[in-house]
Design an enzyme around this catalytic site. Structure first.
Site, short mmCIF file in Angstrom:
data_model
loop_
_atom_site.label_atom_id
_atom_site.label_comp_id
_atom_site.label_asym_id
_atom_site.label_seq_id
_atom_site.Cartn_x
_atom_site.Cartn_y
_atom_site.Cartn_z
N LYS A 76 0.85 -1.21 0.00
CA LYS A 76 0.00 0.00 0.00
C LYS A 76 0.87 1.25 0.00
CE LYS A 76 -2.96 -3.04 0.29
NZ LYS A 76 -2.62 -3.73 -0.94
N GLU B 16 -3.61 7.07 8.34
CA GLU B 16 -4.55 7.84 7.52
C GLU B 16 -5.60 8.43 8.43
OE1 GLU B 16 -6.37 5.52 4.40
OE2 GLU B 16 -4.56 5.57 3.17
N HIS C 123 -15.77 -6.59 5.61
CA HIS C 123 -14.95 -6.47 4.40
C HIS C 123 -15.29 -7.51 3.34
CE1 HIS C 123 -12.94 -3.37 6.54
NE2 HIS C 123 -12.63 -4.20 7.51
N ARG D 45 -6.04 -7.78 -10.20
CA ARG D 45 -6.67 -9.01 -10.73
C ARG D 45 -8.04 -8.67 -11.28
NH1 ARG D 45 -7.94 -8.69 -5.31
NH2 ARG D 45 -10.19 -8.71 -5.00
C1 MV4 Z 1 -10.48 3.47 5.27
C2 MV4 Z 1 -11.69 3.80 5.90
C3 MV4 Z 1 -11.83 5.05 6.43
N1 MV4 Z 1 -10.81 5.93 6.37
N2 MV4 Z 1 -9.49 4.39 5.23
C4 MV4 Z 1 -11.39 -1.14 4.50
C5 MV4 Z 1 -10.87 -2.04 3.44
C6 MV4 Z 1 -9.69 -1.36 2.85
N3 MV4 Z 1 -9.63 -1.55 1.43
C7 MV4 Z 1 -9.83 0.05 3.25
N4 MV4 Z 1 -10.87 0.14 4.22
C8 MV4 Z 1 -11.20 1.32 4.78
N5 MV4 Z 1 -10.24 2.29 4.73
C9 MV4 Z 1 -9.67 5.58 5.77
N6 MV4 Z 1 -8.67 6.46 5.74
C10 MV4 Z 1 -12.68 2.84 5.96
C11 MV4 Z 1 -12.44 1.59 5.42
C12 MV4 Z 1 -13.52 0.67 5.55
C13 MV4 Z 1 -14.22 0.23 4.44
C14 MV4 Z 1 -13.87 0.62 3.16
C15 MV4 Z 1 -14.58 0.18 2.08
C16 MV4 Z 1 -15.69 -0.63 2.27
C17 MV4 Z 1 -16.03 -1.05 3.54
C18 MV4 Z 1 -15.31 -0.63 4.62
C19 MV4 Z 1 -15.69 -1.03 5.90
C20 MV4 Z 1 -14.97 -0.60 6.98
C21 MV4 Z 1 -13.89 0.24 6.81
#
Ligand code: MV4
Length: 473
Positions: free
Chosen positions: A93, A177, A212, A269
């Site tokens: 990342k 973040e 997730h 992917r």
């Molecule tokens: C975040 C976020 C809030 N703020 N980053 C979860 C999976 C990963 N790909 C990134 N994720 C998140 N990153 C910041 N700075 C909230 C999530 C997150 C989330 C993101 C997409 C779909 C569902 C989620 C469920 C919980 C948290």
């Protein structure tokens, strides 16, 4: 495309439709994936023995493994996917963010280098404020993330995140973040060829998730404007260019209430939810992947692409939505797929088969296309109703519920949708029969109480749980 196929399978999958469907099939080991589907060298050996030219890695197991992509190429075979360098760069990342940073792609405020000390973290949070997220550089899909709400928790949470990351990924690099509350998850599908041409195939919205795990995906998103879509598309292509990407890939963004978007990570992917993009663009993404892998140039430009209608996908998983989405195993006693215009079922099982415990609980994807969002939604609800699955519990009733929730119908939802609205009893739909049965029981109870027999009835008198609506369906 006139290409013959060889399937590799584990002992648990020997009766699966994909094994029958392929021109040839070779067993590569027993059920556990670390003795079969994760053995890259064995898969490469089978490819060579059978005279295959290329390997398609699918969307699980080794599909984002840079070492496997490199080994396939080193064996003189074609890996149907991006270069191992692109997989590696986007797998971290931090290096993905650094590459995106160089192109001015918007990102959540925080750090783009591994966190070195508590002092550095304290400096960063002075600018971002709380809450923050600590994320593992090697993580993804929510693994190795920790929310920190106050300065007093910072040291402890960093230490925990680092030790979690070390044991899960063998890499303790973490970064900070600002925590975006209630974001929407919107991702852009991109295609790039090996000659530096790129297009984006618009977005998919995947905000309906649990732990997730995506459950519903749609294209286009119900919230983007054409201007925001174009801006996100441009940024997604910048990320792809930053790693000289080729093949099909997905650039993930968080979108806040004001439609600000922030780059999160890139998935190198084909994704589970790719059918919704296929249905709104008319493109076959696997066919495009193969053409790109062969070295062909993209046969269309961005201006040739447009969004046609709307598509929604429900993941049909062997899970019990009323019981915390716990995986369910068993036999598909009845399995009849829905049909009709605008309905697509991508599945892997047949009636009478057992759902094995070894792999992902997803048994099918049910996708509906419509001229607009409401038609796609209504068609998907109709198809869910026609789907006959007996012997295992699935997410089908959850899908019917979600698609009729006012927040979903209006497009006013975010990644908190399930947590905010879903309770196990949401699936207890009162039916005409239930109302009738309740009326009959009420009269009987009343008569028995009137004749002094109430004490003889089970569970009488103290609560309204004497009959569960679910039992009456
Ligand atoms: C975040 C976020 C809030 N703020 N980053 C979860 C999976 C990963 N790909 C990134 N994720 C998140 N990153 C910041 N700075 C909230 C999530 C997150 C989330 C993101 C997409 C779909 C569902 C989620 C469920 C919980 C948290």
């Amino acid at each position: 495309m006139g290409i013959k196929t060889v399937a590799v399978f584990s002992a648990a999958d020997r009766t699966m439709p994909f094994v029958q469907y392929a021109d040839e099939a070779v067993c590569i080991g027993p059920a556990p994936s670390n003795q079969s589907y994760l053995l890259g060298e064995k898969i490469i050996a089978v490819a060579k023995q059978t005279g295959a030219d290329a390997i398609h890695p699918g969307y699980g197991f080794l599909s984002e493994n840079a070492g496997f992509a490199a080994a396939v190429t080193a064996a003189g075979l074609i890996f149907i996917g991006p270069s191992s360098q692109a997989i590696e760069m986007m797998g971290s990342k931090l290096s993905a963010k650094q590459a995106a940073q160089a192109f001015g792609v918007p990102m959540v405020p925080g750090t783009e280098t591994p966190l070195r000390s508590l002092e550095e973290a304290q400096e960063v949070v002075k600018k971002t404020g709380f809450p923050i997220l600590i994320k593992a550089s090697a993580g993804g899909g929510g693994k190795g993330m920790r929310v920190v709400n106050a300065e007093s928790e910072l040291a402890e949470q960093i230490a925990m995140a680092k030790s979690e990351a070390k044991s899960a990924f063998g890499d303790d690099a973490v970064f900070i973040e600002k925590y975006v509350t209630a974001p929407r998850h919107i991702e852009i599908q991109v295609l790039g060829d090996q000659h530096g041409h790129y297009v984006y195939l618009f977005e998919r919205e995947c905000s309906v998730q649990r732990r997730h795990q995506k459950l519903i995906e749609e294209a286009p998103s119900s919230c983007l404007t054409p201007a925001v879509r174009a801006a996100m598309g441009k940024c997604a292509l910048d990320v792809a260019r930053a790693c000289q990407y080729y093949g099909a890939g997905t650039v993930e963004f968080l979108v806040d209430e004001q439609l600000n978007f922030y780059f999160l990570e890139m998935n190198t992917r084909l994704q589970v939810e790719h059918p919704v993009t296929e249905l709104i663009t008319g493109l076959d993404l696997v066919k495009e992947q193969i053409r790109i892998a062969r070295g062909e140039a993209l046969s269309f430009h961005q201006e040739d692409l447009s969004i046609s209608g709307h598509a929604i996908e429900l993941r049909v998983c062997a899970e019990d939505p009323a019981n915390n989405f716990l995986p369910d195993t068993g036999r598909l006693e009845t399995y009849v797929r829905p049909q009709g215009y605008g309905v697509r079922v991508d599945d892997g099982y047949e009636e009478g088969m057992d759902i094995p415990i070894y792999y992902d609980p997803m048994i099918a994807k049910l996708i509906a296309w419509g001229k607009d969002r409401d038609e796609a939604r209504e068609r998907l609800i109709r198809a869910i109703g026609e789907y006959q699955v007996k012997g295992i519990t699935t997410t089908l009733p959850f899908g019917a519920w979600a698609l009729q929730q006012p927040a979903f119908v209006n497009g006013q939802f975010d990644t908190g949708f399930i947590g905010k609205y879903f309770t196990p009893d949401a699936l207890d739909v009162p039916s005409a029969n239930a109302a009738q049965a309740a009326a009959i029981l009420a009269v009987q109870l009343w008569q028995q109480q009137a004749s002094g027999a109430a004490a003889a009835l089970p569970n009488s008198g103290h609560n309204s749980n004497w009959v569960k609506r679910r039992d009456l369906r």
